[in-house]
Motif scaffolding. Structure first.
Motif, PDB file in Angstrom:
ATOM      1  N   ALA A   1      -0.770   4.974  -6.273  1.00 34.71           N
ATOM      2  CA  ALA A   1       0.694   5.102  -6.222  1.00 34.71           C
ATOM      3  C   ALA A   1       1.407   3.762  -6.140  1.00 34.71           C
ATOM      4  N   VAL A   2       0.661   2.648  -6.038  1.00 34.46           N
ATOM      5  CA  VAL A   2       1.281   1.319  -6.034  1.00 34.46           C
ATOM      6  C   VAL A   2       1.910   1.069  -7.408  1.00 34.46           C
ATOM      7  N   THR A   3       3.148   0.606  -7.428  1.00 26.00           N
ATOM      8  CA  THR A   3       3.841   0.360  -8.694  1.00 26.00           C
ATOM      9  C   THR A   3       4.312  -1.088  -8.793  1.00 26.00           C
ATOM     10  N   GLU A   4       4.644  -1.497 -10.015  1.00 30.38           N
ATOM     11  CA  GLU A   4       5.204  -2.827 -10.226  1.00 30.38           C
ATOM     12  C   GLU A   4       6.525  -2.992  -9.488  1.00 30.38           C
ATOM     13  N   ASP A   5       7.344  -1.936  -9.468  1.00 31.31           N
ATOM     14  CA  ASP A   5       8.634  -2.013  -8.776  1.00 31.31           C
ATOM     15  C   ASP A   5       8.453  -2.326  -7.291  1.00 31.31           C
ATOM     16  N   MET A   6       7.454  -1.710  -6.673  1.00 36.68           N
ATOM     17  CA  MET A   6       7.183  -1.973  -5.259  1.00 36.68           C
ATOM     18  C   MET A   6       6.802  -3.434  -5.053  1.00 36.68           C
ATOM     19  N   LEU A   7       5.892  -3.928  -5.884  1.00 33.73           N
ATOM     20  CA  LEU A   7       5.433  -5.307  -5.750  1.00 33.73           C
ATOM     21  C   LEU A   7       6.587  -6.292  -5.943  1.00 33.73           C
ATOM     22  N   CYS A   8       7.426  -6.044  -6.955  1.00 34.60           N
ATOM     23  CA  CYS A   8       8.545  -6.948  -7.217  1.00 34.60           C
ATOM     24  C   CYS A   8       9.564  -6.899  -6.086  1.00 34.60           C
ATOM     25  N   ASP A   9       9.800  -5.694  -5.537  1.00 33.38           N
ATOM     26  CA  ASP A   9      10.755  -5.548  -4.450  1.00 33.38           C
ATOM     27  C   ASP A   9      10.302  -6.301  -3.203  1.00 33.38           C
TER      28      ASP A   9
ATOM     29  N   PHE B   1       7.794  -8.677  -2.851  1.00 30.65           N
ATOM     30  CA  PHE B   1       7.415 -10.087  -2.985  1.00 30.65           C
ATOM     31  C   PHE B   1       8.444 -10.918  -3.747  1.00 30.65           C
ATOM     32  N   GLY B   2       9.454 -10.270  -4.328  1.00 29.67           N
ATOM     33  CA  GLY B   2      10.511 -11.009  -5.000  1.00 29.67           C
ATOM     34  C   GLY B   2      10.035 -11.809  -6.182  1.00 29.67           C
ATOM     35  N   ALA B   3       9.017 -11.326  -6.877  1.00 29.01           N
ATOM     36  CA  ALA B   3       8.470 -12.026  -8.034  1.00 29.01           C
ATOM     37  C   ALA B   3       8.176 -11.009  -9.129  1.00 29.01           C
ATOM     38  N   ALA B   4       8.168 -11.492 -10.354  1.00 35.41           N
ATOM     39  CA  ALA B   4       7.880 -10.617 -11.498  1.00 35.41           C
ATOM     40  C   ALA B   4       6.368 -10.415 -11.608  1.00 35.41           C
ATOM     41  N   LEU B   5       5.874  -9.366 -10.998  1.00 36.09           N
ATOM     42  CA  LEU B   5       4.448  -9.058 -11.009  1.00 36.09           C
ATOM     43  C   LEU B   5       4.198  -7.846 -11.893  1.00 36.09           C
ATOM     44  N   ARG B   6       3.086  -7.872 -12.613  1.00 35.02           N
ATOM     45  CA  ARG B   6       2.748  -6.764 -13.500  1.00 35.02           C
ATOM     46  C   ARG B   6       1.426  -6.142 -13.079  1.00 35.02           C
ATOM     47  N   LEU B   7       1.316  -4.842 -13.261  1.00 34.32           N
ATOM     48  CA  LEU B   7       0.080  -4.112 -12.997  1.00 34.32           C
ATOM     49  C   LEU B   7      -0.540  -3.718 -14.325  1.00 34.32           C
ATOM     50  N   ARG B   8      -1.801  -4.043 -14.497  1.00 33.44           N
ATOM     51  CA  ARG B   8      -2.519  -3.665 -15.701  1.00 33.44           C
ATOM     52  C   ARG B   8      -3.882  -3.107 -15.318  1.00 33.44           C
ATOM     53  N   GLU B   9      -4.491  -2.356 -16.226  1.00 31.47           N
ATOM     54  CA  GLU B   9      -5.832  -1.839 -15.987  1.00 31.47           C
ATOM     55  C   GLU B   9      -6.816  -2.595 -16.859  1.00 31.47           C
ATOM     56  N   VAL B  10      -7.826  -3.172 -16.219  1.00 30.96           N
ATOM     57  CA  VAL B  10      -8.850  -3.951 -16.922  1.00 30.96           C
ATOM     58  C   VAL B  10     -10.210  -3.371 -16.568  1.00 30.96           C
ATOM     59  N   ASP B  11     -10.904  -2.875 -17.568  1.00 28.81           N
ATOM     60  CA  ASP B  11     -12.229  -2.263 -17.361  1.00 28.81           C
ATOM     61  C   ASP B  11     -12.188  -1.204 -16.255  1.00 28.81           C
ATOM     62  N   GLY B  12     -11.128  -0.406 -16.280  1.00 30.05           N
ATOM     63  CA  GLY B  12     -11.031   0.684 -15.313  1.00 30.05           C
ATOM     64  C   GLY B  12     -10.541   0.274 -13.938  1.00 30.05           C
TER      65      GLY B  12
ATOM     66  N   ASP C   1      -7.592   1.612   0.827  1.00 30.43           N
ATOM     67  CA  ASP C   1      -7.343   3.011   0.495  1.00 30.43           C
ATOM     68  C   ASP C   1      -5.854   3.335   0.584  1.00 30.43           C
ATOM     69  N   ARG C   2      -5.183   2.749   1.556  1.00 27.65           N
ATOM     70  CA  ARG C   2      -3.768   3.005   1.808  1.00 27.65           C
ATOM     71  C   ARG C   2      -3.067   1.659   2.003  1.00 27.65           C
ATOM     72  N   PHE C   3      -1.841   1.560   1.482  1.00 29.63           N
ATOM     73  CA  PHE C   3      -1.153   0.273   1.451  1.00 29.63           C
ATOM     74  C   PHE C   3       0.203   0.391   2.141  1.00 29.63           C
ATOM     75  N   PHE C   4       0.455  -0.551   3.066  1.00 29.79           N
ATOM     76  CA  PHE C   4       1.690  -0.577   3.828  1.00 29.79           C
ATOM     77  C   PHE C   4       2.429  -1.869   3.490  1.00 29.79           C
ATOM     78  N   PHE C   5       3.579  -1.735   2.836  1.00 27.43           N
ATOM     79  CA  PHE C   5       4.363  -2.898   2.422  1.00 27.43           C
ATOM     80  C   PHE C   5       5.450  -3.158   3.463  1.00 27.43           C
ATOM     81  N   LEU C   6       5.345  -4.295   4.160  1.00 26.92           N
ATOM     82  CA  LEU C   6       6.265  -4.640   5.237  1.00 26.92           C
ATOM     83  C   LEU C   6       7.364  -5.551   4.705  1.00 26.92           C
ATOM     84  N   LYS C   7       8.605  -5.102   4.873  1.00 21.81           N
ATOM     85  CA  LYS C   7       9.750  -5.907   4.445  1.00 21.81           C
ATOM     86  C   LYS C   7      10.938  -5.558   5.327  1.00 21.81           C
ATOM     87  N   ASP C   8      11.710  -6.573   5.708  1.00 23.42           N
ATOM     88  CA  ASP C   8      12.899  -6.379   6.541  1.00 23.42           C
ATOM     89  C   ASP C   8      12.580  -5.631   7.832  1.00 23.42           C
ATOM     90  N   GLY C   9      11.388  -5.872   8.374  1.00 21.67           N
ATOM     91  CA  GLY C   9      11.033  -5.310   9.669  1.00 21.67           C
ATOM     92  C   GLY C   9      10.604  -3.866   9.664  1.00 21.67           C
TER      93      GLY C   9
END
Length: 299
Positions: free
Chosen positions: A272-280, A282-293, A254-262
């Motif tokens: 509210a999770v975005t591609e920019d957050m994931l890339c920041d 995890f340091g990888a080019a990750l994409r968010l898509r919607e599949v069957d809702g 339900d809620r996501f906590f991204f831990l980086k640099d302590g």
């Protein structure tokens, strides 16, 4: 020298100053190494947050670099929070601080307004149950292993209510047919299920799961997540879990906590999770898509 329990910090933590990215998502963006919070994330005093962590810092030795540099998070009753971050980010260290295995250098951990660092281990175990990555049961039967989850609630020996609670959880988890078997005879996935059953038998207010699906096949992953969601909704407990599988995390949390640099760099709801957050993080080019809702992460 032994660390002393940390006194409760007064007031509510607030985001560091920075550029607001948008009211709809409730997100803030700050330079690397600074915490990022949504505007609804940190509740004012008197709110309904069950777990509140503020300004938590920890290092493993006096001369070592801090692993946690000021962690802030809140989690409410009935919510499933997912802790995400790269290997070595400090997820397990944060869990150890919540559980009292490690004592914070500074900061506050409050549960229903009560400072956890001031509680005995037995008293804390009545609030929090933990399922670690490395699970060891010895030669106990499945039933006795689950019954041990009641240890903080009974005295010299378990009573009928304790045995009934263990039996209910075994049935709910589909483990009743294995009750008389030694845990040592079980597969890794079955042992993981026993560990979660033992945690639920504890009747905690907060369930902490450290990579709970690591040894499970797909059907047992679904069972585990279903039982955790059921516990959160029906027992009104909070669940905090770390997961490596981002798609499993998005489906579960339900809620996501991204831990980086302590620090918790982002704290957001699923939408509210975005591609920019994931890339920041995890340091990888990750994409968010919607599949069957359903939102999915593509590598």
């Amino acid at each position: 020298p032994q660390r002393q329990p940390v006194a409760a910090a007064g007031g509510s933590a607030v985001p560091q100053s920075g550029q607001r990215l948008g009211a709809a998502g409730g997100r803030y963006h700050l330079p690397a190494g600074r915490a990022v919070f949504p505007d609804h994330h940190l509740r004012q005093k008197g709110g309904d947050a069950m777990l509140t962590v503020e300004h938590l810092t920890y290092r493993y030795s006096r001369r070592g670099a801090p692993v946690l540099r000021g962690v802030d998070l809140t989690l409410e009753s009935g919510e499933i929070g997912i802790l995400l971050g790269c290997n070595g980010a400090g997820k397990t260290t944060l869990f150890k601080n919540l559980l009292g295995i490690c004592t914070p250098d500074s900061g506050s951990i409050r549960f229903d307004g009560q400072e956890l660092t001031a509680l005995s281990h037995r008293r804390r175990a009545q609030y929090i149950a933990y399922v670690p990555q490395d699970i060891r049961f010895g030669e106990l039967t499945v039933f006795d292993s689950v019954l041990l989850g009641r240890l903080s609630r009974f005295g010299l020996q378990a009573g009928p209510a304790d045995r009934a609670a263990a039996a209910r959880v075994l049935a709910d988890m589909g483990l009743a047919p294995l009750a008389a078997r030694s845990v040592a005879e079980l597969s890794g996935g079955e042992r993981q299920k026993v560990a979660i059953a033992r945690a639920l038998a504890q009747e905690p207010r907060l369930l902490v799961l450290d990579e709970p699906t690591g040894n499970l096949d797909v059907s047992n992953e679904h069972l585990l997540m279903r039982e955790a969601k059921k516990a959160a909704q029906e027992r009104h407990i909070a669940v905090l879990s770390s997961l490596h599988d981002l798609n499993r995390a998005l489906a579960f949390g339900d809620r996501f906590f991204f831990l980086k640099d302590g620090v918790i760099r982002y704290a957001v709801t699923r939408d509210a999770v975005t591609e920019d957050m994931l890339c920041d993080v995890f340091g990888a080019a990750l994409r968010l898509r919607e599949v069957d809702g359903t939102r999915v992460v593509l590598h």
